[in-house]
Design a protein around this motif. Structure first.
Motif, PDB file in Angstrom:
ATOM      1  N   LEU A  64     -15.443   1.421  -6.432  1.00 27.88           N
ATOM      2  CA  LEU A  64     -15.245   0.854  -5.099  1.00 27.88           C
ATOM      3  C   LEU A  64     -16.468   1.049  -4.216  1.00 27.88           C
ATOM      4  CD1 LEU A  64     -11.513   1.848  -4.550  1.00 27.88           C
ATOM      5  CD2 LEU A  64     -12.413  -0.449  -4.933  1.00 27.88           C
ATOM      6  N   GLU A  99     -11.746   3.797   1.083  1.00 28.03           N
ATOM      7  CA  GLU A  99     -10.891   4.207  -0.025  1.00 28.03           C
ATOM      8  C   GLU A  99     -11.500   5.396  -0.754  1.00 28.03           C
ATOM      9  OE1 GLU A  99      -9.646   0.673   1.555  1.00 28.03           O
ATOM     10  OE2 GLU A  99     -11.659   1.094   0.795  1.00 28.03           O
ATOM     11  N   LEU A 130      -4.420   7.150  -5.957  1.00 26.78           N
ATOM     12  CA  LEU A 130      -4.382   5.902  -6.722  1.00 26.78           C
ATOM     13  C   LEU A 130      -3.507   6.095  -7.945  1.00 26.78           C
ATOM     14  CD1 LEU A 130      -5.857   3.012  -7.347  1.00 26.78           C
ATOM     15  CD2 LEU A 130      -7.239   4.402  -8.900  1.00 26.78           C
ATOM     16  N   ALA A 164      -1.512   4.487   0.637  1.00 23.96           N
ATOM     17  CA  ALA A 164      -2.289   4.611   1.870  1.00 23.96           C
ATOM     18  C   ALA A 164      -2.116   5.950   2.588  1.00 23.96           C
ATOM     19  CB  ALA A 164      -1.950   3.450   2.810  1.00 23.96           C
ATOM     20  N   THR A 220      -3.159   1.867  -4.442  1.00 19.88           N
ATOM     21  CA  THR A 220      -3.525   3.062  -3.683  1.00 19.88           C
ATOM     22  C   THR A 220      -2.467   3.355  -2.632  1.00 19.88           C
ATOM     23  OG1 THR A 220      -5.883   2.599  -3.995  1.00 19.88           O
ATOM     24  CG2 THR A 220      -5.292   4.115  -2.229  1.00 19.88           C
ATOM     25  N   TRP A 230      -5.590  -8.876   4.340  1.00 18.38           N
ATOM     26  CA  TRP A 230      -6.278  -8.854   3.052  1.00 18.38           C
ATOM     27  C   TRP A 230      -7.640  -9.533   3.125  1.00 18.38           C
ATOM     28  CZ3 TRP A 230      -5.232  -5.575  -0.518  1.00 18.38           C
ATOM     29  CH2 TRP A 230      -3.941  -5.041  -0.632  1.00 18.38           C
ATOM     30  N   LYS A 256      -6.715  -1.660  -4.694  1.00 21.05           N
ATOM     31  CA  LYS A 256      -6.209  -1.365  -3.344  1.00 21.05           C
ATOM     32  C   LYS A 256      -4.681  -1.381  -3.337  1.00 21.05           C
ATOM     33  CE  LYS A 256      -6.613  -1.006   1.261  1.00 21.05           C
ATOM     34  NZ  LYS A 256      -7.094   0.233   1.908  1.00 21.05           N
ATOM     35  N   TRP A 284     -10.025  -7.199   4.754  1.00 21.44           N
ATOM     36  CA  TRP A 284     -10.393  -6.094   3.867  1.00 21.44           C
ATOM     37  C   TRP A 284     -11.394  -6.557   2.817  1.00 21.44           C
ATOM     38  CZ3 TRP A 284      -9.883  -4.932  -1.390  1.00 21.44           C
ATOM     39  CH2 TRP A 284     -10.200  -3.611  -1.725  1.00 21.44           C
ATOM     40  N   PHE A 297     -16.667  -0.487  -0.552  1.00 18.31           N
ATOM     41  CA  PHE A 297     -15.395  -0.049   0.027  1.00 18.31           C
ATOM     42  C   PHE A 297     -15.409   1.471   0.196  1.00 18.31           C
ATOM     43  CE2 PHE A 297     -14.205  -3.993  -2.280  1.00 18.31           C
ATOM     44  CZ  PHE A 297     -13.824  -4.746  -1.171  1.00 18.31           C
ATOM     45  N   ILE A 321      -8.879  -5.854  -5.076  1.00 20.47           N
ATOM     46  CA  ILE A 321      -7.577  -6.007  -4.414  1.00 20.47           C
ATOM     47  C   ILE A 321      -6.495  -5.316  -5.227  1.00 20.47           C
ATOM     48  CG2 ILE A 321      -5.787  -7.689  -3.808  1.00 20.47           C
ATOM     49  CD1 ILE A 321      -8.034  -9.618  -3.020  1.00 20.47           C
ATOM     50  N   LEU A 346       0.811  -1.220   0.000  1.00 19.20           N
ATOM     51  CA  LEU A 346       0.000   0.000   0.000  1.00 19.20           C
ATOM     52  C   LEU A 346       0.843   1.269   0.000  1.00 19.20           C
ATOM     53  CD1 LEU A 346      -2.926  -0.977   2.393  1.00 19.20           C
ATOM     54  CD2 LEU A 346      -2.538  -1.582   0.000  1.00 19.20           C
TER      55      LEU A 346
END
Length: 621
Positions: free
Chosen positions: A289, A297, A254, A249, A247, A219, A244, A222, A294, A241, A16
């Motif tokens: 997302l 994010e 992204l 963190a 991205t 994971w 993610k 998540w 999600f 995934i 991340l």
């Protein structure tokens, strides 16, 4: 075996904050640290001789290899099948915190699961895109590479009973090689760590297993947040995934892809650095997302975007640049790695991106559509965010009616692109909705005037009576697959005759057995030599458009065909070449977020079709 594996012959791991690519022969041939956009440490994917690599493979030739992800995780397993036994290389990166860090761990566990197997291991880093020479110091517990201020520590994974695990031997050029003999049930390996300077420290097998377990739990927890229960659940989870993993963190930015320089045409010059945050791509990801549940994010990127909008106007291209570094820095100066040959001779290899200073008006619509989607999901923007939006729309009201470079970042000069105008319409439309929903103060009358003016202009100048279609740019006859979003954003209805004619024209000219080209470069010169493959984003936009037009059977067949072009792990690059191979930077966020959107739209339309076809319940007598 070719010196350069196929682009699709890779899996992606990450923590991340950065990522690495692992080929099916067990080579890590792309790894940058400490961030996605940092100079490379391993990059043999772009220059086999000069890029550097971490290689682990059976000593005897003639092996077969297969890859899979540990279920619902970003832990990659490469399995080797030999005459003497079966072995596994397990690659993962323990997830970093949301604080920017110089320290990142890449763990490579090597295991024999049947019989016995001998592995050869080579660690050959090349710091700063191979421009910085390094020194290596070897100890019984591993080694430490130093190159200027950069360090890379190699620690051995070994059992407490090992007196010495194949002490690595340095070569003349400062690389390390050693052999590893394993029998059934044994696991050993290496841990690479950047930015520590603490020196190598042997890690027990038990501790390595705990790192594996912790990473797997992260994971799986998540993925467990997903609310999606429809068809193609596995494909959507892998795409989520992958998004993610791309991205950053600490900021929520992204990257468009975690790679640079992978060609749109092998041997050609269309080779770009995608390790940055495009406002467009990241905005699209919010909707995708959110549709899977999600929300964290989406909220993180919304804050990232708010900070960009609130920054002082830094150029004549408006309140927003088209792209930034993951921390919001607008400095993306493009340079060429002159000594690198490029993937299979695809020169030049560029790092940085010269398109960063382009004017692309569509980004304002994509950003506002993301803000609207986030608001609908309960992610508010607050008063500072609303003030920033008002400033953005004030600028757009004065500047939307001008030539620009367009969504595809062509280098052939500014033009009046229909898609850019379409998304300006979206920007005003979504801002008007937000103002009305909460009674916020805003110059709604002016926004409405501009929105309606754009609509009328598109209908007058973006429509070609000769082609019976909406066209790429005013005054031309070229078609453009980006306009497949017209129904998705609500500019026209799927049954509008102007739209059905446009869809038919796109099918006749840009669709090749379900795959979709962006446009015809021969008909619309884009300032670059060579050609390109079909654009995977556009294929998924086509699926979405078919589904919205109630052509669900065609949409499903097109979608299922597209799934066959994924690699063995369900990953997609930017484009599909004529021979069906993946080309362009890999994996690409654009493609995976469009897959999610298309699949959810199609699933909803299929469910609706099933409900319509179901016999109504009879009345009891």
């Amino acid at each position: 075996m070719h010196e350069y594996p196929s682009i699709a012959d890779h899996g992606l791991i990450g923590d991340l904050q950065t990522t690495a690519l692992v080929s099916t022969d067990g080579t890590i041939d792309w790894f940058c640290s400490p961030r996605f956009d940092s100079p490379s440490i391993f990059a043999s994917l772009l220059d086999h001789a000069k890029g550097g690599r971490l290689s682990t493979r059976p000593h005897d030739d003639g092996f077969q290899s297969k890859q899979l992800y540990f279920p619902d995780t970003a832990i990659l397993i490469t399995r080797f099948l030999t005459e003497k036994g079966v072995g596994e290389v397990i690659d993962f990166m323990p997830v970093s915190s949301e604080t920017p860090s110089e320290q990142h761990r890449l763990i490579r566990a090597v295991r024999c699961v049947r019989g016995a197997i001998d592995f050869d291991i080579e660690i050959a880093p090349r710091f700063d895109y191979g421009r910085e020479a390094h020194q290596v110091t070897v100890t019984d517990d591993g080694a430490e590479y130093t190159a200027g201020s950069s360090t890379l520590t190699l620690s051995l994974i070994r059992d407490s009973g090992d007196e010495r695990l194949g002490r690595p031997e340095p070569t003349d050029d400062g690389d390390l090689r050693f052999a590893l003999h394993l029998v059934e049930g044994q696991m050993r390996g290496v841990i690479l760590e950047t930015g520590t300077g603490a020196g190598p420290q042997a890690v027990s097998v038990a501790d390595a297993q705990r790192l594996f377990d912790d990473t797997a739990h992260f994971w799986q927890d998540w993925v467990g947040q997903s609310t999606y229960t429809g068809r193609w659940r596995e494909e959507l989870q892998r795409s989520a995934i992958t998004l993610k993993l791309m991205t950053y963190a600490p900021t929520g930015g992204l990257v468009a892809a975690p790679t640079a320089g992978l060609p749109e045409q092998v041997g050609g010059e269309r080779n770009w650095d995608y390790r940055f945050t495009w406002v467009r791509d990241a905005s699209f990801s919010v909707t995708a997302l959110l549709r899977m549940g999600f929300t964290h994010e989406a909220a993180s990127f919304a804050l990232w975007l708010r900070d960009r909008v609130a920054e002082p106007l830094g150029s004549d291209t408006g309140p927003l640049n088209i792209m930034y570094r993951i921390d919001g820095n607008p400095d993306l100066d493009e340079e060429v790695l002159a000594d690198w040959e490029g993937y299979r001779g695809s020169y030049p290899v560029r790092v940085g991106n010269g398109a960063a200073g382009q004017l692309q008006l569509d980004i304002y619509g994509e950003a506002m559509d993301a803000v609207w989607a986030a608001d609908q999901a309960g992610i508010g923007i607050g008063q500072p965010g609303w003030q920033a939006i008002c400033g953005l729309l004030d600028w757009l009201a004065d500047h939307w009616d001008q030539p620009e470079e367009g969504i595809w970042e062509t280098r052939g000069g500014r033009k009046d692109f229909t898609y850019g105008r379409l998304m300006c319409w979206v920007a005003f439309d979504r801002a008007i909705r937000l103002a009305a929903a909460y009674g916020r103060p805003a110059p709604v009358a002016r926004w409405t005037t501009e929105r309606d003016a754009i609509y009328n202009q598109i209908m007058e100048k973006g429509w070609s009576a000769e082609r019976r279609a909406f066209v790429q740019q005013y005054g031309e006859q070229v078609l453009d697959a980006s306009l497949l979003k017209m129904t998705q954003v609500g500019f026209v209805t799927p049954q509008d005759p102007m739209w059905t004619d446009t869809l038919k024209a796109i099918e006749e000219e840009l669709v090749s057995d379900s795959l979709v080209y962006r446009y015809d470069p021969a008909a619309s010169p884009d300032g670059l030599a060579g050609s390109e493959g079909t654009f995977s984003l556009c294929t998924f936009l086509y699926v979405d458009a078919l589904a919205r037009a109630d052509r669900v059977d065609e949409a499903r067949l097109t979608f299922e065909k597209m799934l066959t072009y994924a690699n063995h792990l369900g990953l997609y690059s930017e484009e599909i070449a004529l021979d069906g191979q993946q080309v362009g930077n890999f994996p690409q966020a654009f493609t995976h977020l469009a897959l999610i959107d298309a699949a959810i739209t199609l699933n909803d339309r299929l469910d609706a079709k099933t409900r319509r076809a179901a016999p109504s319940a009879g009345r009891a007598e």
